[in-house]
Motif scaffolding. Structure first.
Motif, short mmCIF file in Angstrom:
data_model
loop_
_atom_site.label_atom_id
_atom_site.label_comp_id
_atom_site.label_asym_id
_atom_site.label_seq_id
_atom_site.Cartn_x
_atom_site.Cartn_y
_atom_site.Cartn_z
N GLU A 215 -0.04 -5.61 4.30
CA GLU A 215 -0.08 -6.95 3.98
C GLU A 215 0.86 -7.76 5.35
OE1 GLU A 215 3.46 -8.57 1.20
OE2 GLU A 215 1.95 -7.39 0.11
N ASP A 216 0.31 -8.73 5.71
CA ASP A 216 1.03 -9.58 6.66
C ASP A 216 1.31 -8.76 8.09
OD1 ASP A 216 1.16 -11.96 4.94
OD2 ASP A 216 3.07 -11.19 4.27
N GLY A 217 0.24 -7.92 8.13
CA GLY A 217 0.48 -7.08 9.59
C GLY A 217 1.56 -5.87 9.37
N TRP A 218 1.78 -5.69 8.36
CA TRP A 218 2.69 -4.47 8.02
C TRP A 218 1.84 -3.07 7.25
CZ3 TRP A 218 7.46 -3.77 10.05
CH2 TRP A 218 8.02 -4.84 10.90
N VAL A 219 2.26 -2.16 7.32
CA VAL A 219 1.75 -0.93 6.48
C VAL A 219 3.05 -0.42 5.87
CG1 VAL A 219 0.77 1.33 6.45
CG2 VAL A 219 0.09 -0.28 8.14
N VAL A 220 2.99 -0.39 4.54
CA VAL A 220 4.22 0.07 3.70
C VAL A 220 3.74 1.20 2.72
CG1 VAL A 220 6.09 -0.69 2.20
CG2 VAL A 220 4.97 -2.34 3.88
N LEU A 221 4.61 2.53 2.90
CA LEU A 221 4.29 3.45 2.01
C LEU A 221 5.46 3.67 0.83
CD1 LEU A 221 3.80 6.24 4.56
CD2 LEU A 221 1.87 5.02 3.43
N PHE A 222 4.98 3.80 -0.43
CA PHE A 222 5.95 3.47 -1.47
C PHE A 222 5.98 4.97 -1.99
CE2 PHE A 222 4.86 -0.74 -0.80
CZ PHE A 222 6.18 -1.40 -1.11
N ARG A 223 7.13 5.41 -2.42
CA ARG A 223 7.18 6.66 -3.25
C ARG A 223 8.24 6.03 -4.67
NH1 ARG A 223 9.69 10.79 0.12
NH2 ARG A 223 7.76 11.10 0.47
N GLY A 224 7.46 5.98 -5.63
CA GLY A 224 8.02 5.35 -6.97
C GLY A 224 8.11 3.76 -6.39
N LYS A 225 9.20 3.15 -6.74
CA LYS A 225 9.26 1.88 -6.60
C LYS A 225 10.05 1.42 -5.06
CE LYS A 225 9.57 0.19 -11.21
NZ LYS A 225 10.36 -0.75 -12.11
N GLU A 226 10.33 2.60 -4.48
CA GLU A 226 11.01 2.48 -3.36
C GLU A 226 9.94 2.62 -2.08
OE1 GLU A 226 14.46 2.40 -2.52
OE2 GLU A 226 14.63 2.15 -4.73
N ALA A 227 10.36 1.96 -0.97
CA ALA A 227 9.51 1.66 0.16
C ALA A 227 10.11 2.68 1.04
CB ALA A 227 9.60 0.33 0.83
N ILE A 228 9.41 3.87 1.58
CA ILE A 228 10.04 4.88 2.39
C ILE A 228 9.78 4.64 4.01
CG2 ILE A 228 10.19 6.56 0.44
CD1 ILE A 228 7.66 7.77 2.12
N LEU A 229 8.85 3.87 4.10
CA LEU A 229 8.33 3.46 5.44
C LEU A 229 7.60 2.25 5.75
CD1 LEU A 229 8.13 4.56 8.47
CD2 LEU A 229 5.90 5.27 7.71
N ARG A 230 8.20 1.32 6.60
CA ARG A 230 7.41 0.22 7.07
C ARG A 230 7.35 0.03 8.38
NH1 ARG A 230 7.95 -5.45 4.53
NH2 ARG A 230 7.79 -6.66 6.38
N VAL A 231 5.95 -0.13 8.64
CA VAL A 231 5.68 0.03 10.17
C VAL A 231 4.61 -1.17 10.52
CG1 VAL A 231 4.45 1.31 11.98
CG2 VAL A 231 5.75 2.41 10.33
N GLN A 232 4.77 -1.61 11.48
CA GLN A 232 3.76 -2.85 12.07
C GLN A 232 2.40 -2.06 12.25
OE1 GLN A 232 5.72 -4.96 15.36
NE2 GLN A 232 6.39 -6.57 14.00
#
Length: 56
Positions: free
Chosen positions: A28-45
């Motif tokens: 979303e909004d130009g970002w890729v975000v990976l989640f493990r549970g409710k925690e975002a573990i990686l956020r990359v443009q």
């Protein structure tokens, strides 16, 4: 849960990583975000992601 192989970075540094036990992948909004549970573990443009594939 899924596993993803991602290659990301820029002209100076490229990182190849495998992320396991991923519950959610959001773009979303130009970002890729990976989640493990409710925690975002990686956020990359998005512009820095060279490849992203689900491997399981």
């Amino acid at each position: 849960m899924a596993s993803y192989r991602m290659v990301y970075g820029d002209d100076e540094q490229v990182i190849r990583e495998t992320f396991e036990d991923i519950d959610d992948l959001q773009r979303e909004d130009g970002w890729v975000v990976l989640f493990r549970g409710k925690e975002a573990i990686l956020r990359v443009q998005e512009q820095h992601v060279q490849s992203l594939e689900e491997i399981s």
